[in-house]
Design a protein around this motif. Sequence first.
Motif, PDB file in Angstrom:
ATOM      1  N   SER A  59       0.833  -1.209   0.000  1.00  0.00           N
ATOM      2  CA  SER A  59       0.000   0.000   0.000  1.00  0.00           C
ATOM      3  C   SER A  59       0.861   1.250   0.000  1.00  0.00           C
ATOM      4  O   SER A  59       0.599   2.202  -0.758  1.00  0.00           O
ATOM      5  N   LYS A  60       1.887   1.265   0.823  1.00  0.00           N
ATOM      6  CA  LYS A  60       2.791   2.418   0.885  1.00  0.00           C
ATOM      7  C   LYS A  60       3.536   2.602  -0.434  1.00  0.00           C
ATOM      8  O   LYS A  60       3.745   3.732  -0.889  1.00  0.00           O
ATOM      9  N   TRP A  61       3.925   1.509  -1.052  1.00  0.00           N
ATOM     10  CA  TRP A  61       4.620   1.589  -2.342  1.00  0.00           C
ATOM     11  C   TRP A  61       3.702   2.155  -3.418  1.00  0.00           C
ATOM     12  O   TRP A  61       4.160   2.898  -4.293  1.00  0.00           O
ATOM     13  N   LEU A  62       2.416   1.804  -3.372  1.00  0.00           N
ATOM     14  CA  LEU A  62       1.458   2.379  -4.318  1.00  0.00           C
ATOM     15  C   LEU A  62       1.341   3.888  -4.134  1.00  0.00           C
ATOM     16  O   LEU A  62       1.324   4.643  -5.110  1.00  0.00           O
ATOM     17  N   VAL A  63       1.261   4.325  -2.886  1.00  0.00           N
ATOM     18  CA  VAL A  63       1.173   5.768  -2.602  1.00  0.00           C
ATOM     19  C   VAL A  63       2.413   6.476  -3.134  1.00  0.00           C
ATOM     20  O   VAL A  63       2.313   7.517  -3.803  1.00  0.00           O
ATOM     21  N   THR A  64       3.582   5.909  -2.887  1.00  0.00           N
ATOM     22  CA  THR A  64       4.837   6.500  -3.355  1.00  0.00           C
ATOM     23  C   THR A  64       4.878   6.562  -4.879  1.00  0.00           C
ATOM     24  O   THR A  64       5.286   7.571  -5.463  1.00  0.00           O
ATOM     25  N   ALA A  65       4.435   5.484  -5.530  1.00  0.00           N
ATOM     26  CA  ALA A  65       4.420   5.462  -6.996  1.00  0.00           C
ATOM     27  C   ALA A  65       3.455   6.507  -7.544  1.00  0.00           C
ATOM     28  O   ALA A  65       3.753   7.173  -8.547  1.00  0.00           O
ATOM     29  N   ALA A  66       2.308   6.664  -6.910  1.00  0.00           N
ATOM     30  CA  ALA A  66       1.343   7.680  -7.339  1.00  0.00           C
ATOM     31  C   ALA A  66       1.935   9.079  -7.177  1.00  0.00           C
ATOM     32  O   ALA A  66       1.844   9.910  -8.091  1.00  0.00           O
ATOM     33  N   GLU A  67       2.552   9.325  -6.037  1.00  0.00           N
ATOM     34  CA  GLU A  67       3.151  10.640  -5.788  1.00  0.00           C
ATOM     35  C   GLU A  67       4.243  10.955  -6.807  1.00  0.00           C
ATOM     36  O   GLU A  67       4.365  12.096  -7.259  1.00  0.00           O
ATOM     37  N   ALA A  68       5.019   9.948  -7.194  1.00  0.00           N
ATOM     38  CA  ALA A  68       6.085  10.154  -8.174  1.00  0.00           C
ATOM     39  C   ALA A  68       5.531  10.546  -9.539  1.00  0.00           C
ATOM     40  O   ALA A  68       6.246  11.118 -10.365  1.00  0.00           O
ATOM     41  N   ARG A  69       4.259  10.259  -9.744  1.00  0.00           N
ATOM     42  CA  ARG A  69       3.604  10.592 -11.007  1.00  0.00           C
ATOM     43  C   ARG A  69       2.615  11.748 -10.830  1.00  0.00           C
ATOM     44  O   ARG A  69       1.728  11.945 -11.651  1.00  0.00           O
ATOM     45  N   ASP A  70       2.787  12.486  -9.733  1.00  0.00           N
ATOM     46  CA  ASP A  70       1.923  13.627  -9.420  1.00  0.00           C
ATOM     47  C   ASP A  70       0.447  13.254  -9.365  1.00  0.00           C
ATOM     48  O   ASP A  70      -0.423  14.023  -9.775  1.00  0.00           O
ATOM     49  N   GLU A  71       0.163  12.057  -8.872  1.00  0.00           N
ATOM     50  CA  GLU A  71      -1.202  11.589  -8.667  1.00  0.00           C
ATOM     51  C   GLU A  71      -1.483  11.548  -7.176  1.00  0.00           C
ATOM     52  O   GLU A  71      -0.563  11.378  -6.370  1.00  0.00           O
TER      53      GLU A  71
END
Length: 108
Positions: free
Chosen positions: A50-62
């Motif tokens: 879940s945390k990795w998904l949040v980080t990946a989203a943030e890296a894509r400005d989502e």
Amino acid sequence: MSAMNELDQSTRTEIEAAAFRRLLEHLDDNKDVQNIDLMILADFCRNCLSKWLVTAAEARDETLSYEEAREYVYGMPYSEWKEHYQGKATPEQLAALEARQAQKKAKG
């Protein structure tokens, strides 16, 4: 060079996404496997995903909140999953997790 590296980025992303969805399906099919057991054996759990998904989203400005990511990973609100499937950690599990974390820390 691996065959995966030779694929175009879009195809590689599709394959990785399919594998991730299969991992989530596998975890959903094995709700008896507790997060603490995953942490002891593999040093990651559903919450880590879940945390990795949040980080990946943030890296894509989502925008993706941790709770939204957990609901995606768990297939239901975390509170519901916890109520139905999460057992109380045993003293043995807690000791094994502590030993795992100490081992990891010692490796640097």
